[in-house]
Write a protein that holds these residues in place. Structure first.
Motif, PDB file in Angstrom:
ATOM      1  N   THR A 204      67.837 -26.679 -26.402  1.00 20.74           N
ATOM      2  CA  THR A 204      66.539 -27.344 -26.559  1.00 20.74           C
ATOM      3  C   THR A 204      66.101 -27.423 -28.021  1.00 20.74           C
ATOM      4  O   THR A 204      65.007 -27.892 -28.308  1.00 20.74           O
ATOM      5  N   CYS A 205      66.958 -26.964 -28.940  1.00 18.09           N
ATOM      6  CA  CYS A 205      66.578 -27.073 -30.352  1.00 18.09           C
ATOM      7  C   CYS A 205      67.281 -28.287 -30.950  1.00 18.09           C
ATOM      8  O   CYS A 205      68.504 -28.417 -30.849  1.00 18.09           O
ATOM      9  N   ASN A 206      66.495 -29.162 -31.608  1.00 19.32           N
ATOM     10  CA  ASN A 206      67.114 -30.311 -32.277  1.00 19.32           C
ATOM     11  C   ASN A 206      66.974 -30.202 -33.791  1.00 19.32           C
ATOM     12  O   ASN A 206      67.158 -31.165 -34.512  1.00 19.32           O
ATOM     13  N   ASP A 209      61.104 -30.730 -35.547  1.00 19.77           N
ATOM     14  CA  ASP A 209      59.812 -30.062 -35.396  1.00 19.77           C
ATOM     15  C   ASP A 209      59.844 -28.880 -34.439  1.00 19.77           C
ATOM     16  O   ASP A 209      59.019 -27.987 -34.526  1.00 19.77           O
ATOM     17  N   CYS A 210      60.816 -28.892 -33.512  1.00 19.62           N
ATOM     18  CA  CYS A 210      60.793 -27.840 -32.488  1.00 19.62           C
ATOM     19  C   CYS A 210      60.927 -26.448 -33.109  1.00 19.62           C
ATOM     20  O   CYS A 210      60.415 -25.485 -32.568  1.00 19.62           O
ATOM     21  N   CYS A 211      61.563 -26.355 -34.254  1.00 20.88           N
ATOM     22  CA  CYS A 211      61.712 -25.025 -34.871  1.00 20.88           C
ATOM     23  C   CYS A 211      60.360 -24.456 -35.312  1.00 20.88           C
ATOM     24  O   CYS A 211      60.205 -23.241 -35.418  1.00 20.88           O
ATOM     25  N   SER A 212      59.394 -25.344 -35.606  1.00 19.91           N
ATOM     26  CA  SER A 212      58.088 -24.817 -36.027  1.00 19.91           C
ATOM     27  C   SER A 212      57.050 -24.829 -34.898  1.00 19.91           C
ATOM     28  O   SER A 212      55.902 -24.453 -35.115  1.00 19.91           O
ATOM     29  N   PRO A 217      62.116 -22.764 -25.695  1.00 20.57           N
ATOM     30  CA  PRO A 217      63.080 -21.811 -25.118  1.00 20.57           C
ATOM     31  C   PRO A 217      64.169 -21.371 -26.104  1.00 20.57           C
ATOM     32  O   PRO A 217      64.761 -20.302 -25.958  1.00 20.57           O
ATOM     33  N   SER A 218      64.437 -22.194 -27.126  1.00 19.83           N
ATOM     34  CA  SER A 218      65.525 -21.858 -28.062  1.00 19.83           C
ATOM     35  C   SER A 218      65.133 -20.791 -29.089  1.00 19.83           C
ATOM     36  O   SER A 218      66.006 -20.271 -29.794  1.00 19.83           O
ATOM     37  N   HIS A 219      63.856 -20.476 -29.200  1.00 22.10           N
ATOM     38  CA  HIS A 219      63.416 -19.616 -30.309  1.00 22.10           C
ATOM     39  C   HIS A 219      64.141 -18.264 -30.433  1.00 22.10           C
ATOM     40  O   HIS A 219      64.435 -17.837 -31.544  1.00 22.10           O
ATOM     41  N   PHE A 221      67.075 -17.674 -30.162  1.00 21.04           N
ATOM     42  CA  PHE A 221      68.431 -17.889 -30.691  1.00 21.04           C
ATOM     43  C   PHE A 221      68.407 -18.728 -31.961  1.00 21.04           C
ATOM     44  O   PHE A 221      69.454 -19.005 -32.528  1.00 21.04           O
ATOM     45  N   CYS A 222      67.231 -19.194 -32.372  1.00 25.54           N
ATOM     46  CA  CYS A 222      67.167 -20.153 -33.477  1.00 25.54           C
ATOM     47  C   CYS A 222      66.766 -19.469 -34.788  1.00 25.54           C
ATOM     48  O   CYS A 222      65.617 -19.091 -34.992  1.00 25.54           O
ATOM     49  N   TYR A 223      67.755 -19.348 -35.662  1.00 27.74           N
ATOM     50  CA  TYR A 223      67.525 -18.707 -36.968  1.00 27.74           C
ATOM     51  C   TYR A 223      66.455 -19.463 -37.747  1.00 27.74           C
ATOM     52  O   TYR A 223      65.590 -18.862 -38.373  1.00 27.74           O
ATOM     53  N   ARG A 224      66.519 -20.810 -37.669  1.00 26.37           N
ATOM     54  CA  ARG A 224      65.562 -21.614 -38.456  1.00 26.37           C
ATOM     55  C   ARG A 224      64.139 -21.347 -37.979  1.00 26.37           C
ATOM     56  O   ARG A 224      63.229 -21.141 -38.786  1.00 26.37           O
ATOM     57  N   HIS A 225      63.954 -21.305 -36.661  1.00 25.27           N
ATOM     58  CA  HIS A 225      62.623 -20.981 -36.132  1.00 25.27           C
ATOM     59  C   HIS A 225      62.181 -19.597 -36.609  1.00 25.27           C
ATOM     60  O   HIS A 225      61.036 -19.396 -37.007  1.00 25.27           O
ATOM     61  N   GLN A 226      63.085 -18.639 -36.538  1.00 27.29           N
ATOM     62  CA  GLN A 226      62.708 -17.258 -36.858  1.00 27.29           C
ATOM     63  C   GLN A 226      62.294 -17.122 -38.322  1.00 27.29           C
ATOM     64  O   GLN A 226      61.432 -16.319 -38.668  1.00 27.29           O
TER      65      GLN A 226
END
Ligand SMILES: C=CC1=C(C)c2cc3[nH]c(cc4nc(cc5[nH]c(cc1n2)c(C)c5CCC(=O)O)C(CCC(=O)O)=C4C)c(C)c3C=C
Ligand SMILES: [Fe+2]
Ligand SMILES: [Fe+2]
Length: 342
Positions: A204-206, A209-212, A217-219, A221-226
């Motif tokens: 679900t991460c593209n 914007d989803c990272c911010s 649901p991807s957060h 596992f998402c380094y960029r979001h973290q």
């Protein structure tokens, strides 16, 4: 009752600044399939056939500029952390490096020699990435199964969202911030975009914007979001306006697309936008190392000043600050106590 111990894991550095030692280190590092995640044959062609032909000499020169009498800053700082933590806990504390020495195996062996059979292993990375937390846990499990099947290991998970950590980081930054500056840049180590897609089981991460977003649901596992989340939490604590804060990603390697925005591009373009007095901090690293002391503090500074910047202030990592040792102690104690629950 089983004796417990703590193993602090950092990335590792070459044994010395000799080109051969840097080559050996880069070979181990870049042949890790969690770092360069190509099939073995393509990885070997790229690493041994191309990268190791020229990079060791270049990296050795860079290491020379940061090396101290006691050795690599990353190892020296990790040892200082070990010594300080040892004074605050009543179980043995050892260190291990994912690459080169002292290895994870050496660290486990040192604990076993002290009678330890239950280990709390702490990968010293605030944010999760396949090339950091995941490879450390995988390697430690491989060693445990092969060489020490009778010991238990309890792993400390990424802690970017733990309040004790973000409080610590915010306080550390607050103490070092100069009075006058145009922007505070949070520069995190980058990873190839492919790694994020690969390790996102939710798909679900593209990487836009989803990272911010606040939730996705991807957060987990998402380094960029973290990285974005670490920044957002810390700037709220510092009461800094969002328009005074920038996030970017440094240390690209190779031709793949890495997560954006890139730190080098950012440093070259922000002076023209009126950001002349810059402060920079690197929270993916808990210890200063080649990537902060040379790539940012020397090369990054030069890029920024050449592009029209006027002042560049680098804020050091948490290193062996007492408040950080206290965070490590608390996270380790939490896991030590979990051994009693299983
Ligand atoms: C947040 C931590 C790190 C991530 C994520 C990471 C990913 C990653 N790194 C490379 C390639 C290199 N990194 C190098 C140095 C280096 N990297 C980290 C941390 C992370 N890397 C640290 C702490 C250091 C410094 C080590 C030291 O001795 O001080 C290097 C070696 C130096 C150089 O030649 O530039 C390389 C190469 C990749 C490919 C990657 C993700 C896929
Ligand atoms: Fe790296
Ligand atoms: Fe994301």
């Amino acid at each position: 009752m089983a004796k417990k111990g703590i193993l602090l894991i950092n990335l590792g550095s070459p044994r010395s600044t000799a080109v051969e030692d840097v080559k050996e280190y880069l070979d181990e590092f870049l042949m890790d399939e969690k770092v360069i995640d190509y099939r073995w044959i393509f990885r070997a062609l790229l690493v041994q056939g191309i990268i190791l032909k020229t990079r060791p000499a270049k990296s050795a020169e860079a290491y020379k500029t940061v090396w101290t009498e006691e050795g690599s800053p990353l190892i020296v700082i990790t040892k200082k952390v070990q010594q300080k933590l040892q004074k605050r806990v009543n179980v043995p504390v050892e260190i291990g490096m994912r690459y080169a020495e002292p290895s994870i195996e050496t660290g486990i062996r040192n604990l076993i020699e002290k009678g330890v059979s239950e280990i709390v292993l702490f990968p010293l990375y605030p944010q999760y990435a396949m090339s950091t937390t995941e490879t450390v846990i995988e390697k430690a499990e491989e060693i445990r199964k092969k060489k020490f099947p009778d010991i238990k290991i309890n792993y400390i998970q990424p802690f970017y969202h733990r309040e004790l950590y973000t409080d610590c980081l915010a306080e550390s930054i607050r103490e070092k911030l100069p009075e006058n500056f145009d922007a505070l840049l949070f520069s995190y180590h980058g990873v190839p975009e492919r790694h994020i897609y690969k390790t996102d089981p939710t798909k679900t991460c593209n990487l836009n914007d989803c990272c911010s977003r606040e939730t996705n649901p991807s957060h987990p596992f998402c380094y960029r979001h973290q990285c974005f989340n670490t920044t957002e939490t810390v700037i709220k604590k510092l009461e800094l306006p969002k328009d005074k804060v920038i996030v970017s990603f440094q240390s690209r390697l190779g031709k793949d697309k890495w997560i954006e925005p890139y730190t080098d591009h950012t440093l070259e373009t922000i002076p023209a936008k009126g950001i002349k007095k810059l402060v920079i901090v690197c929270p993916a690293f808990v210890s200063d190392c080649l990537e902060t002391l040379e790539e940012i503090s020397v090369e990054g500074k030069e890029q920024f000043l050449q592009a029209g910047g006027e002042s560049f202030t680098y804020l050091s990592c948490l290193n062996d600050e007492d408040r950080w040792i206290e965070v490590i102690r608390t996270l380790c104690e939490e896991k030590l106590n979990q051994f009693y629950l299983v």
